[in-house]
Design a protein around this motif. Structure first.
Motif, PDB file in Angstrom:
ATOM      1  N   ASP A  78       0.861  -1.180   0.000  1.00 37.09           N
ATOM      2  CA  ASP A  78       0.000   0.000   0.000  1.00 37.09           C
ATOM      3  C   ASP A  78       0.906   1.241   0.000  1.00 37.09           C
ATOM      4  O   ASP A  78       1.481   1.606   1.033  1.00 37.09           O
ATOM      5  N   PHE A  79       1.043   1.881  -1.157  1.00 35.57           N
ATOM      6  CA  PHE A  79       1.932   3.030  -1.298  1.00 35.57           C
ATOM      7  C   PHE A  79       1.197   4.350  -1.121  1.00 35.57           C
ATOM      8  O   PHE A  79       1.745   5.405  -1.412  1.00 35.57           O
ATOM      9  N   GLY A  80      -0.011   4.294  -0.645  1.00 41.19           N
ATOM     10  CA  GLY A  80      -0.770   5.496  -0.346  1.00 41.19           C
ATOM     11  C   GLY A  80      -1.406   6.120  -1.571  1.00 41.19           C
ATOM     12  O   GLY A  80      -1.371   5.580  -2.674  1.00 41.19           O
ATOM     13  N   LEU A  90       0.299   3.623  -6.720  1.00 46.17           N
ATOM     14  CA  LEU A  90       0.633   2.417  -7.484  1.00 46.17           C
ATOM     15  C   LEU A  90       0.003   2.456  -8.874  1.00 46.17           C
ATOM     16  O   LEU A  90       0.658   2.127  -9.872  1.00 46.17           O
ATOM     17  N   GLU A  91      -1.253   2.868  -8.965  1.00 49.99           N
ATOM     18  CA  GLU A  91      -1.923   2.929 -10.264  1.00 49.99           C
ATOM     19  C   GLU A  91      -1.301   4.008 -11.151  1.00 49.99           C
ATOM     20  O   GLU A  91      -1.120   3.799 -12.360  1.00 49.99           O
ATOM     21  N   CYS A  92      -0.979   5.138 -10.555  1.00 51.59           N
ATOM     22  CA  CYS A  92      -0.374   6.233 -11.322  1.00 51.59           C
ATOM     23  C   CYS A  92       0.992   5.818 -11.861  1.00 51.59           C
ATOM     24  O   CYS A  92       1.331   6.083 -13.020  1.00 51.59           O
ATOM     25  N   PHE A  93       1.781   5.149 -11.018  1.00 48.89           N
ATOM     26  CA  PHE A  93       3.110   4.702 -11.444  1.00 48.89           C
ATOM     27  C   PHE A  93       3.002   3.635 -12.533  1.00 48.89           C
ATOM     28  O   PHE A  93       3.745   3.668 -13.522  1.00 48.89           O
ATOM     29  N   PRO A 274       3.720  11.017  -0.680  1.00 52.41           N
ATOM     30  CA  PRO A 274       3.477   9.618  -1.079  1.00 52.41           C
ATOM     31  C   PRO A 274       3.921   9.309  -2.506  1.00 52.41           C
ATOM     32  O   PRO A 274       4.470   8.235  -2.765  1.00 52.41           O
ATOM     33  N   VAL A 275       3.703  10.239  -3.431  1.00 54.09           N
ATOM     34  CA  VAL A 275       4.110  10.005  -4.817  1.00 54.09           C
ATOM     35  C   VAL A 275       5.631   9.985  -4.939  1.00 54.09           C
ATOM     36  O   VAL A 275       6.200   9.124  -5.624  1.00 54.09           O
TER      37      VAL A 275
END
Length: 309
Positions: A78-80, A90-93, A274-275
């Motif tokens: 969970d990367f926030g 996670l989805e953005c990355f 977080p990002v």
């Protein structure tokens, strides 16, 4: 099984690296001036709204507690979420990573495919026109900053000649200029590295012995010199790939490519912790795995390399 043990040890070594890097970044971002909650809510926000926003973001807790809580979430994958737009890190990355990997891979293929043969040819024909020409190209590319070279190439090839698109990531033509700009400095490194490595190898006694026995020069180069001369070059590929991912920050912003570099730069500007931390963790793991694969490849090329030791 030796290479499995070696790979396991190398992957475990990434854990303290990730902890050190992320903790230092967390300290720096937390020490930056300004109230992040106030900047997100705007000037009209009340004290109660700011306090509620800080509690929502976890900023009301001590720094060490916030960091431990974040890393505890990372252990659960969970990367926030982004503090700026609420999107999952996670989805953005995952959405932007393919663009950066494609650009970095193409840049590395260009750098190695052009730089290594030039360097090897320069070593074989030392003090020739090829040698002087490739050395000049390497020094020129070393001295030109990527942001300046990219801007000048945009002006020439995009705005003046209209051969290539100025920005975007929509077609194969839009990849040409970013690939060349990103791979330019790495190509210079490959020229110098392969030239130096080959010069060192072809001066060894076993090369002179092979020539004294009457072996043709091309056979000596192909079967004796080339394999040993490529070991430092292969090792450099892992380091250069890491540098290419880092250089993608500049290149992606010049050509407006929606990649990891652009996301990281925007996150740093807005202090989106977080990002920033999630991106750094992902990139560290990717670079570590690539370096591991390069080490394994070196062991395949040179049987003298003992992974067990």
């Amino acid at each position: 099984m030796t290479w499995l043990k070696y790979a396991g040890k190398r992957l475990l070594m990434l854990i303290p690296v990730i902890i050190c890097v992320t903790f230092i970044l967390y300290l720096i971002l937390s020490a930056a001036p300004g109230d992040l909650a106030s900047s997100l809510l705007g000037e009209d926000a009340t004290a109660e709204q700011i306090a509620a926003k800080k509690a929502e973001m976890g900023l009301d807790k001590p720094l060490l507690v916030r960091y431990i809580n974040y890393m505890g979430g990372v252990l659960k994958l969970d990367f926030g979420t982004s503090w700026k737009n609420g999107e999952s890190v996670l989805e953005c990355f995952a959405r932007r990573l393919p663009n950066t990997l494609l650009l970095s891979t193409l840049a590395m293929l260009f750098a190695v495919g052009v730089g290594a043969p030039l360097g090897i040819g320069s070593a074989i024909k030392q003090y020739s026109l090829l040698d002087y020409g490739s050395s000049f190209v390497a020094m020129l590319l070393f001295s030109l900053p990527a942001f300046w070279l990219g801007t000048m190439c945009q002006v020439l090839f995009c705005l003046t000649l209209h051969w290539l698109p100025t920005s975007g990531f929509t077609s194969a033509k839009s990849l040409i200029l970013p690939t060349l700009i990103l791979g330019a400095n790495t190509m210079a490194t490959m020229i110098r590295m392969s030239r130096t490595s080959m010069l060192d190898v072809i001066r060894q006694d076993y090369i002179r012995t092979a020539k004294a026995k009457g072996a043709p020069n091309r056979v000596v180069i192909r079967h004796h010199a080339l394999r040993n001369g490529l070991i430092p070059v292969v090792t450099q590929i892992g380091v250069s790939f890491a540098g290419t991912i880092g250089g993608a920050v500049v290149t992606e912003n010049i050509f407006t490519i929606p990649g990891v570099g652009t996301m990281l730069l925007n996150a740093v500007k807005s202090r989106d912790v977080p990002v920033v931390l999630g991106t750094i963790i992902f990139v560290t793991v990717i670079v570590g795995v690539i370096n591991l694969l390069v080490d394994l490849l070196c062991a395949v090329i040179d049987p003298r390399i003992d992974l067990a030791s």
